[in-house]
Motif scaffolding. Structure first.
Motif, PDB file in Angstrom:
ATOM      1  N   THR A 153       0.799  -1.222   0.000  1.00  0.00           N
ATOM      2  CA  THR A 153       0.000   0.000   0.000  1.00  0.00           C
ATOM      3  C   THR A 153       0.833   1.274   0.000  1.00  0.00           C
ATOM      4  O   THR A 153       0.274   2.358   0.098  1.00  0.00           O
ATOM      5  CB  THR A 153      -0.921   0.034   1.217  1.00  0.00           C
ATOM      6  N   VAL A 154       2.173   1.139  -0.094  1.00  0.00           N
ATOM      7  CA  VAL A 154       2.999   2.334   0.081  1.00  0.00           C
ATOM      8  C   VAL A 154       2.711   3.383  -0.985  1.00  0.00           C
ATOM      9  O   VAL A 154       2.731   4.582  -0.718  1.00  0.00           O
ATOM     10  CB  VAL A 154       4.492   1.958   0.128  1.00  0.00           C
ATOM     11  N   TYR A 155       2.407   2.932  -2.200  1.00  0.00           N
ATOM     12  CA  TYR A 155       2.145   3.931  -3.244  1.00  0.00           C
ATOM     13  C   TYR A 155       0.677   4.317  -3.318  1.00  0.00           C
ATOM     14  O   TYR A 155       0.329   5.476  -3.492  1.00  0.00           O
ATOM     15  CB  TYR A 155       2.638   3.422  -4.605  1.00  0.00           C
ATOM     16  N   THR A 156      -0.191   3.333  -3.145  1.00  0.00           N
ATOM     17  CA  THR A 156      -1.624   3.633  -3.308  1.00  0.00           C
ATOM     18  C   THR A 156      -2.161   4.451  -2.146  1.00  0.00           C
ATOM     19  O   THR A 156      -3.000   5.324  -2.333  1.00  0.00           O
ATOM     20  CB  THR A 156      -2.419   2.329  -3.432  1.00  0.00           C
ATOM     21  N   LEU A 157      -1.702   4.162  -0.926  1.00  0.00           N
ATOM     22  CA  LEU A 157      -2.235   4.882   0.237  1.00  0.00           C
ATOM     23  C   LEU A 157      -1.454   6.145   0.532  1.00  0.00           C
ATOM     24  O   LEU A 157      -2.021   7.196   0.835  1.00  0.00           O
ATOM     25  CB  LEU A 157      -2.219   3.968   1.471  1.00  0.00           C
ATOM     26  N   ALA A 158      -0.109   6.045   0.479  1.00  0.00           N
ATOM     27  CA  ALA A 158       0.716   7.151   0.962  1.00  0.00           C
ATOM     28  C   ALA A 158       1.330   7.973  -0.157  1.00  0.00           C
ATOM     29  O   ALA A 158       1.731   9.109   0.072  1.00  0.00           O
ATOM     30  CB  ALA A 158       1.821   6.611   1.868  1.00  0.00           C
ATOM     31  N   GLY A 159       1.407   7.425  -1.361  1.00  0.00           N
ATOM     32  CA  GLY A 159       1.894   8.205  -2.479  1.00  0.00           C
ATOM     33  C   GLY A 159       3.364   8.545  -2.442  1.00  0.00           C
ATOM     34  O   GLY A 159       3.772   9.594  -2.918  1.00  0.00           O
ATOM     35  N   GLY A 160       4.186   7.670  -1.878  1.00  0.00           N
ATOM     36  CA  GLY A 160       5.621   7.909  -1.871  1.00  0.00           C
ATOM     37  C   GLY A 160       6.358   6.670  -2.296  1.00  0.00           C
ATOM     38  O   GLY A 160       5.831   5.561  -2.222  1.00  0.00           O
ATOM     39  N   GLY A 161       7.601   6.832  -2.762  1.00  0.00           N
ATOM     40  CA  GLY A 161       8.361   5.693  -3.225  1.00  0.00           C
ATOM     41  C   GLY A 161       9.288   5.128  -2.176  1.00  0.00           C
ATOM     42  O   GLY A 161       9.564   3.933  -2.142  1.00  0.00           O
ATOM     43  N   ASN A 162       9.797   5.994  -1.301  1.00  0.00           N
ATOM     44  CA  ASN A 162      10.752   5.554  -0.289  1.00  0.00           C
ATOM     45  C   ASN A 162       9.982   5.035   0.921  1.00  0.00           C
ATOM     46  O   ASN A 162       9.442   5.800   1.712  1.00  0.00           O
ATOM     47  CB  ASN A 162      11.640   6.736   0.098  1.00  0.00           C
ATOM     48  N   ILE A 163       9.965   3.718   1.053  1.00  0.00           N
ATOM     49  CA  ILE A 163       9.073   3.101   2.050  1.00  0.00           C
ATOM     50  C   ILE A 163       9.452   3.504   3.472  1.00  0.00           C
ATOM     51  O   ILE A 163       8.589   3.693   4.332  1.00  0.00           O
ATOM     52  CB  ILE A 163       9.079   1.572   1.856  1.00  0.00           C
ATOM     53  N   VAL A 164      10.767   3.682   3.714  1.00  0.00           N
ATOM     54  CA  VAL A 164      11.205   4.035   5.073  1.00  0.00           C
ATOM     55  C   VAL A 164      10.637   5.397   5.481  1.00  0.00           C
ATOM     56  O   VAL A 164      10.030   5.562   6.542  1.00  0.00           O
ATOM     57  CB  VAL A 164      12.737   4.044   5.134  1.00  0.00           C
ATOM     58  N   ASN A 165      10.820   6.382   4.587  1.00  0.00           N
ATOM     59  CA  ASN A 165      10.353   7.720   4.928  1.00  0.00           C
ATOM     60  C   ASN A 165       8.832   7.803   4.958  1.00  0.00           C
ATOM     61  O   ASN A 165       8.263   8.548   5.746  1.00  0.00           O
ATOM     62  CB  ASN A 165      10.904   8.740   3.929  1.00  0.00           C
ATOM     63  N   VAL A 166       8.200   7.031   4.082  1.00  0.00           N
ATOM     64  CA  VAL A 166       6.739   7.068   4.071  1.00  0.00           C
ATOM     65  C   VAL A 166       6.184   6.503   5.380  1.00  0.00           C
ATOM     66  O   VAL A 166       5.261   7.055   5.970  1.00  0.00           O
ATOM     67  CB  VAL A 166       6.198   6.303   2.849  1.00  0.00           C
ATOM     68  N   ILE A 167       6.799   5.409   5.865  1.00  0.00           N
ATOM     69  CA  ILE A 167       6.358   4.858   7.154  1.00  0.00           C
ATOM     70  C   ILE A 167       6.576   5.894   8.253  1.00  0.00           C
ATOM     71  O   ILE A 167       5.721   6.106   9.110  1.00  0.00           O
ATOM     72  CB  ILE A 167       7.110   3.548   7.463  1.00  0.00           C
TER      73      ILE A 167
END
Lengths: 89, 251
Positions: free
Chosen positions: B199-213
């Protein structure tokens, strides 16, 4: 500590800007690629540390006339909150 | 009314009890009790804390039967990693036993850079970058502060072996190792990592999973973490300001 190392001072003057703009790049690149606010801030701090090593604290304070500790807290907090609200929110 | 005063002697009044609690019990006895462990030595306080943490964590691990070792799904150890571990161990030993401060600082830097190489190996470029920069800055800052530090004292150079301190340090090391092994081996519930990956792209709209979390899934966590950091910064500012005003200098 007072140093008068010509090579170090000359290099630091140029390299400071490279490090600083690399920090800005890392800060904004954190959205899709490795990087982010934490590393960006650290790299900025390392640029200032380089200046302090090359010159002394008084010269650095005249170059960048801010109160480091106080504004460090403020920038840390405001940037952190700002990025939390704007960049991703 | 006077009968009450006759029935109870002056020593047995509530007033006297109050005085006893305030002056004798809390002021004298409890003070004496506090002085037995509040010695003012930071080493002592740290050893209390570390012993407490180690006992609580190891105890919980074994009472709740949480300890388990399984190397299922672990990647094989490559020769280059063995080499890095050797460098890490040698660097750590050098840091502790070095005769001069500059050797300690350089060895500490070597340990940090080795750890960042590990992060590169385990495909964590974010962490590797952070670790590299932190190590560079901390070594530079240590070297800056190096001028102002006094020389090593003789007493520090030759400390005799103390069983209590060795026990504390070994207990903390064992605790961390056990927790790390169990955290890897124990799988009560499924890992949440797959959810983030999906869901990292669909929910949060970012590519870098660490920073998105960090800033999206756990945004409030990060917000209050920054608050803690800012409070700590203010405390340091206050302490420096206090020292400056005592000396009469300006910041």
């Amino acid at each position: 500590m007072k140093t008068n190392d010509v090579i170090l001072q000359f290099t630091a003057k140029i390299v400071f800007f490279m490090i600083f703009f690399y920090a800005v790049h890392i800060f904004f690149a954190g959205h899709y690629t490795p990087g982010g606010g934490f590393v960006g801030g650290l790299v900025t701090a390392s640029a200032i540390v380089l200046l302090i090593i090359a010159f002394d604290i008084k010269t650095v304070q005249s170059i960048i006339p801010i109160n480091y500790i106080y504004s460090g807290c403020r920038i840390d907090y405001c940037w952190g909150n700002g990025s939390f609200l704007n960049v991703y929110g | 009314m006077a009968k009450i005063y006759d029935a109870f002697p002056a020593k047995l009044t509530l007033n006297n009890l109050y005085d006893f609690i305030v002056y004798e019990f809390s002021d004298k006895w409890m003070n004496r009790l506090s002085k037995t462990y509040m010695t003012g030595s930071i080493r002592g306080y740290l050893s209390y804390m570390f012993t407490g943490i180690a006992i609580i964590v190891i105890g919980t691990l074994f009472i709740k039967d949480g300890f388990k070792v399984s190397f299922l799904g672990a990647s094989p150890i490559r020769p280059s990693q063995v080499l890095l571990i050797l460098v890490l161990v040698i660097g750590t030993i050098t840091t502790v036993f070095a005769k001069s401060r500059i050797t300690s600082i350089v060895a500490l830097g070597a340990v940090g850079y080795t750890v960042s190489l590990f992060f590169v190996m385990f495909n964590a470029p974010d962490l590797a970058l952070t670790q590299l920069v932190i190590e560079t800055i901390s070594v530079a800052l240590f070297l800056l502060a190096f001028y102002h530090l006094p020389k090593f004292r003789k007493a520090e150079e030759r400390t005799r072996f103390r069983f209590g301190r060795a026990f504390v340090s070994i207990a903390v090391g064992v605790m961390v190792t056990l927790v790390a092994l169990s955290a890897h081996s124990q799988k009560y519930i499924e890992s949440i990592a797959q959810y983030y990956k999906d869901t990292v792209y669909t929910l949060a709209g970012g590519g870098n999973i660490v920073n998105v979390i960090l800033v999206d899934y756990r945004g409030f966590d990060t917000l209050f973490e920054i608050t803690v950091l800012a409070i700590a910064g203010m405390a340091i500012y206050g302490m420096i300001k206090l020292r400056m005003s005592k000396k009469g200098g300006k910041l």
